[in-house]
Scaffold this motif. Sequence first.
Motif, PDB file in Angstrom:
ATOM      1  N   ARG A 173     -18.298 -57.561  48.257  1.00 15.84           N
ATOM      2  CA  ARG A 173     -19.652 -57.885  47.789  1.00 15.84           C
ATOM      3  C   ARG A 173     -20.339 -56.659  47.189  1.00 15.84           C
ATOM      4  N   ARG A 229     -15.169 -58.212  53.481  1.00 13.92           N
ATOM      5  CA  ARG A 229     -16.142 -59.084  52.807  1.00 13.92           C
ATOM      6  C   ARG A 229     -17.311 -58.254  52.280  1.00 13.92           C
ATOM      7  N   LYS A 263     -12.857 -65.401  48.077  1.00  6.56           N
ATOM      8  CA  LYS A 263     -13.912 -65.289  47.070  1.00  6.56           C
ATOM      9  C   LYS A 263     -15.166 -64.669  47.687  1.00  6.56           C
ATOM     10  N   LEU A 264     -16.035 -64.150  46.833  1.00  4.62           N
ATOM     11  CA  LEU A 264     -17.263 -63.495  47.292  1.00  4.62           C
ATOM     12  C   LEU A 264     -18.090 -64.373  48.225  1.00  4.62           C
ATOM     13  N   THR A 265     -18.044 -65.669  48.004  1.00  4.98           N
ATOM     14  CA  THR A 265     -18.854 -66.594  48.805  1.00  4.98           C
ATOM     15  C   THR A 265     -18.157 -67.077  50.071  1.00  4.98           C
ATOM     16  N   ASP A 266     -16.893 -66.706  50.250  1.00  6.67           N
ATOM     17  CA  ASP A 266     -16.136 -67.153  51.425  1.00  6.67           C
ATOM     18  C   ASP A 266     -16.632 -66.458  52.693  1.00  6.67           C
ATOM     19  N   ASP A 272      -7.592 -62.879  47.550  1.00  6.97           N
ATOM     20  CA  ASP A 272      -7.569 -64.334  47.429  1.00  6.97           C
ATOM     21  C   ASP A 272      -8.912 -64.918  47.841  1.00  6.97           C
ATOM     22  N   ALA A 305     -12.810 -57.672  43.445  1.00  6.17           N
ATOM     23  CA  ALA A 305     -12.623 -59.076  43.845  1.00  6.17           C
ATOM     24  C   ALA A 305     -11.322 -59.708  43.339  1.00  6.17           C
ATOM     25  N   PRO A 306     -10.867 -59.408  42.114  1.00 10.04           N
ATOM     26  CA  PRO A 306      -9.626 -60.045  41.650  1.00 10.04           C
ATOM     27  C   PRO A 306      -8.391 -59.706  42.486  1.00 10.04           C
TER      28      PRO A 306
END
Length: 148
Positions: free
Chosen positions: A111, A107, A123-126, A121, A117-118
Amino acid sequence: MARKYRMGVTRKAANVVVQACLERGIAISGSTGFLLTTRGRKSGVDRTTPVNVIEFGGDRWLVSPYGRVGWVHNLRAETTARLWRGDVRETWEVEEADAATAGPVLRAYVRKLPVTAPFFDAKLTDPAEAFTAEADRHPVFRLARSRA
């Protein structure tokens, strides 16, 4: 769905440029870029590739955002990582992280380097747990002991 990493012409060209800069001591992505040299698990020949080292939780980490690539297999076979940039040379023993440990590191990595990120699966906010679920696809190694 996460993109699958492919070493295309554009990536090969970018790696040549990044490697040339790092060899001269110029870090492209801040101060996280290094060249990683590992011994080929089958050939025994040294292999060098650009990587990013991040600091998290008081440790330094190598993350494979593109999955089980060659250097990952090489580090699993021989746990010595030689990192260098310009005149800075470091040799480390590495320890592969388990999923619970790798999740928060992944994570933090995504960030810090959102260009990766692509390939995830999550996401940055997960939360970190979403990255823990992906740890088997994105190996993480702690730089454990420096070897002079």
